[in-house]
Design a protein around this motif. Structure first.
Motif, PDB file in Angstrom:
ATOM      1  N   HIS A   1     -53.227  18.786  -0.049  1.00 13.55           N
ATOM      2  CA  HIS A   1     -52.613  17.880   1.160  1.00 13.55           C
ATOM      3  C   HIS A   1     -53.300  16.506   0.908  1.00 13.55           C
ATOM      4  O   HIS A   1     -54.609  16.349   0.822  1.00 13.55           O
ATOM      5  CB  HIS A   1     -53.362  18.618   2.433  1.00 13.55           C
ATOM      6  N   LEU A   2     -52.546  15.596   0.864  1.00 14.46           N
ATOM      7  CA  LEU A   2     -52.937  14.208   0.663  1.00 14.46           C
ATOM      8  C   LEU A   2     -52.635  13.385   1.873  1.00 14.46           C
ATOM      9  O   LEU A   2     -51.827  13.358   2.640  1.00 14.46           O
ATOM     10  CB  LEU A   2     -52.084  13.539  -0.471  1.00 14.46           C
ATOM     11  N   VAL A   3     -53.696  12.526   2.228  1.00 11.74           N
ATOM     12  CA  VAL A   3     -53.675  11.752   3.718  1.00 11.74           C
ATOM     13  C   VAL A   3     -54.326  10.181   3.136  1.00 11.74           C
ATOM     14  O   VAL A   3     -55.019  10.099   2.638  1.00 11.74           O
ATOM     15  CB  VAL A   3     -54.722  12.198   4.622  1.00 11.74           C
ATOM     16  N   THR A   4     -53.136   9.353   3.772  1.00  8.74           N
ATOM     17  CA  THR A   4     -53.835   7.982   3.439  1.00  8.74           C
ATOM     18  C   THR A   4     -53.743   7.423   4.982  1.00  8.74           C
ATOM     19  O   THR A   4     -52.513   7.706   5.763  1.00  8.74           O
ATOM     20  CB  THR A   4     -52.895   7.067   2.741  1.00  8.74           C
TER      21      THR A   4
ATOM     22  N   PHE B   1     -62.266  10.930   0.033  1.00 11.41           N
ATOM     23  CA  PHE B   1     -62.814  12.219   0.309  1.00 11.41           C
ATOM     24  C   PHE B   1     -62.011  13.202  -0.347  1.00 11.41           C
ATOM     25  O   PHE B   1     -60.871  13.492  -0.205  1.00 11.41           O
ATOM     26  CB  PHE B   1     -63.123  12.655   1.649  1.00 11.41           C
ATOM     27  N   ILE B   2     -62.789  14.287  -0.984  1.00 11.75           N
ATOM     28  CA  ILE B   2     -62.043  15.435  -1.834  1.00 11.75           C
ATOM     29  C   ILE B   2     -62.845  16.799  -1.146  1.00 11.75           C
ATOM     30  O   ILE B   2     -64.069  17.001  -1.355  1.00 11.75           O
ATOM     31  CB  ILE B   2     -62.253  15.405  -3.210  1.00 11.75           C
TER      32      ILE B   2
ATOM     33  N   ILE C   1     -56.825  22.248  -1.494  1.00  5.48           N
ATOM     34  CA  ILE C   1     -57.419  20.882  -2.036  1.00  5.48           C
ATOM     35  C   ILE C   1     -57.038  20.006  -0.810  1.00  5.48           C
ATOM     36  O   ILE C   1     -55.850  19.792  -0.628  1.00  5.48           O
ATOM     37  CB  ILE C   1     -57.491  20.231  -3.277  1.00  5.48           C
ATOM     38  N   TYR C   2     -57.908  18.996  -0.106  1.00  5.07           N
ATOM     39  CA  TYR C   2     -57.454  17.860   0.821  1.00  5.07           C
ATOM     40  C   TYR C   2     -58.069  16.614   0.084  1.00  5.07           C
ATOM     41  O   TYR C   2     -59.231  16.514  -0.226  1.00  5.07           O
ATOM     42  CB  TYR C   2     -58.402  18.174   2.087  1.00  5.07           C
ATOM     43  N   ALA C   3     -57.251  15.713  -0.267  1.00  4.61           N
ATOM     44  CA  ALA C   3     -57.917  14.426  -0.538  1.00  4.61           C
ATOM     45  C   ALA C   3     -57.311  13.317   0.613  1.00  4.61           C
ATOM     46  O   ALA C   3     -56.095  13.048   0.883  1.00  4.61           O
ATOM     47  CB  ALA C   3     -57.179  14.106  -1.738  1.00  4.61           C
ATOM     48  N   ILE C   4     -58.555  12.700   1.161  1.00  5.84           N
ATOM     49  CA  ILE C   4     -58.289  11.840   2.207  1.00  5.84           C
ATOM     50  C   ILE C   4     -58.698  10.478   1.786  1.00  5.84           C
ATOM     51  O   ILE C   4     -59.694  10.294   1.534  1.00  5.84           O
ATOM     52  CB  ILE C   4     -59.022  12.379   3.438  1.00  5.84           C
ATOM     53  N   GLY C   5     -57.753   9.485   1.831  1.00  6.19           N
ATOM     54  CA  GLY C   5     -57.998   8.073   1.777  1.00  6.19           C
ATOM     55  C   GLY C   5     -57.956   7.302   2.917  1.00  6.19           C
ATOM     56  O   GLY C   5     -56.810   7.421   3.470  1.00  6.19           O
TER      57      GLY C   5
END
Length: 488
Positions: A116-119, A196-197, A146-150
């Motif tokens: 799950h990707l966030v920007t 953040f990961i 997995i969560y990747a938050i930018g």
């Protein structure tokens, strides 16, 4: 200045309402994966037909029904296997190998991990304490692995004076939202840029030590409050190498070439990976995006719609998917992609069928009429993979309910095919940010209805006779992490 536009406020809001109804229709028509699947279902993109969506769901159902449950289980291990030492250190796929095929099938029966990707450009304003709408949108039935938050323009109040221990409150909020099932694997910050990961806690034994790298296109100290540049975190999961890159490129419509130039600088400046085994010849390149199996690039890319302000608004008042597509025909990023000027080998997450994500009035559904900034899709998510069909996008959408910034958060849900790895990789060996984990669970527990009930009873007026429950309340708060784990 505004007289020429004659754009009614209700027409301006029609864009958001149409986007919300479009998202609702997509979510209501989606077919969920069965509860036994190790990943969670997302909203199928509109670019795929309903028959294709149905067949994909049936395929996932049949593959998961023959595998073990999606929840992690501890299996009995035969003593003879432990005595035999039947794998070769550094080899792929041998029985008994921690990162081998047998273990991969036990942990991820379908050989697939969801990301799950966030920007989100936060506009230097505090976001919500609860990130449910961004990390746990209603159209997704299960949490991703997995969560990747930018984030860009993260509130400066989140940072300490010396730059260390930055954006702690935000990190705790993210942990609190995800709960005890996920841990903070790694994070990196540069000024007001953050990445953040978070990862399922069962998977931290199967990843390599995460590495990070930063690129600052504004190195002067006076520019740190408006950081432009990029952050990158890389690691391997089993045998699949991944790169996550969050960036903030130069603003304004007339700086398109500057954005293209910064893209090239970022690709050449990010020095990753550093600690993995020597790369194969096909992975050796000055372009960092060529060195990994899967690359996710997201952020406030700042590419604009090349159209007159009034024409763009007039088109958006129609508030339909057709009007969005007409706008995207004038999108600087799409034009650059078609020419091959940028993001070589990349695909955008999926078809865009939501309204532009910039520029809104704070606290409103309407675009900022006073600034006369052309509504644009500045916030984007792209990916690249070595193998064909290794990445599948299930959802690509924005969050319209959060209005604390002039940008709307954008997220995407992906599925990645994972391959077995070698045990001589520099293993992370279960390391994660324990302090953030415990603080996030404590915050999550303090927001539980049971605690609210105790808080209200303790805070009743003094003139009303009540028992002294302060000790009970303190005890409950102290034991909250374990209580939350039991509730989950």
């Amino acid at each position: 200045m505004i007289g020429e536009q004659k754009v009614d406020e209700t027409q301006n809001q029609n864009v958001i309402k149409s986007s919300e109804s479009s998202a609702k229709s997509r979510k209501s028509s989606s077919t969920s994966l069965p509860s036994t699947a190790p990943t969670y279902s997302g909203t199928p993109t509109t670019s795929k037909s309903s028959s294709s969506t149905s067949s994909r769901a049936k395929s996932a159902s049949s593959s998961s029904s023959s595998s073990s449950s999606g929840s992690y289980k501890i299996h009995k291990i035969e003593a003879t296997k432990a005595r035999s030492r039947n794998f070769i250190f550094g080899a792929i796929g041998h029985e008994g190998s921690l990162l081998g095929e047998d273990e991969l099938k036990n942990v991820l029966p379908r050989g697939i991990v969801s990301v799950h990707l966030v920007t989100w450009n936060m506009g230097n304003r505090s976001g919500p304490d609860n990130w449910n709408e961004i990390l746990l949108p209603s159209g997704n039935d299960y949490l991703a692995e997995i969560y990747a938050i930018g984030t860009q323009e993260t509130p400066s109040t989140s940072f300490s004076s010396n730059g260390s221990n930055g954006n702690r409150d935000l990190t705790v909020n993210l942990q609190s939202t995800l709960g005890p099932s996920h841990v903070l694997l790694h994070s990196v910050s540069l000024g007001v840029l953050s990445l953040f990961i978070f990862i399922r806690r069962e998977l931290i034994w199967y990843v390599s030590i995460p590495e990070d790298c930063v690129f600052n296109s504004r190195p002067k100290a006076t520019n740190m409050v408006k950081t432009k540049g990029a952050l990158a975190i890389s690691f391997t999961l089993f045998g699949t190498s991944m790169l996550f890159l969050n960036c903030h490129l130069p603003a304004h419509a007339n700086r398109n070439q500057d954005r293209l130039d910064d893209y090239v600088k970022i690709c050449r400046s990010i020095d990753l990976p550093r600690n993995l085994r020597p790369l194969k010849p096909s992975y050796q390149s000055t372009d960092v995006t060529s060195r990994f199996d899967v690359v996710f690039w997201f952020g406030d890319l700042n590419f604009r719609i090349e159209q007159k302000y009034t024409d763009a608004l007039r088109m958006l008042t129609k508030a339909s998917l057709t009007s969005f597509e007409l706008l995207l025909n004038e999108d600087q990023l799409r034009k650059a992609l078609n020419k091959g000027d940028i993001f070589h080998g990349f695909n955008e997450a999926s078809t865009i069928d939501f309204a532009p994500t910039y520029k809104y009035r704070i606290g409103s559904d309407g675009f900022d009429l006073l600034s006369e900034r052309v509504p644009s899709y500045t916030d984007r998510i792209l990916y690249r993979s070595k193998r064909k069909d290794q990445v599948d996008c299930l959802t690509y959408d924005c969050v319209t309910s959060i209005k604390t910034s002039d940008h709307r958060p954008v997220y995407a849900l992906m599925e990645i095919k994972v391959k077995p790895g070698r045990d001589d990789a520099p293993l992370n060996a279960g390391l994660f940010n324990r302090e953030i984990y415990l603080e996030g669970l404590k915050k999550r527990g303090s927001e539980h209805p049971i605690v609210e009930h105790y808080r209200q009873s303790v805070d009743e007026p003094d003139d009303k006779p009540v028992d002294d429950d302060s000790d009970k309340y303190d005890s409950l708060i102290k034991d909250i992490p374990s209580a939350v784990c039991l509730l989950m």
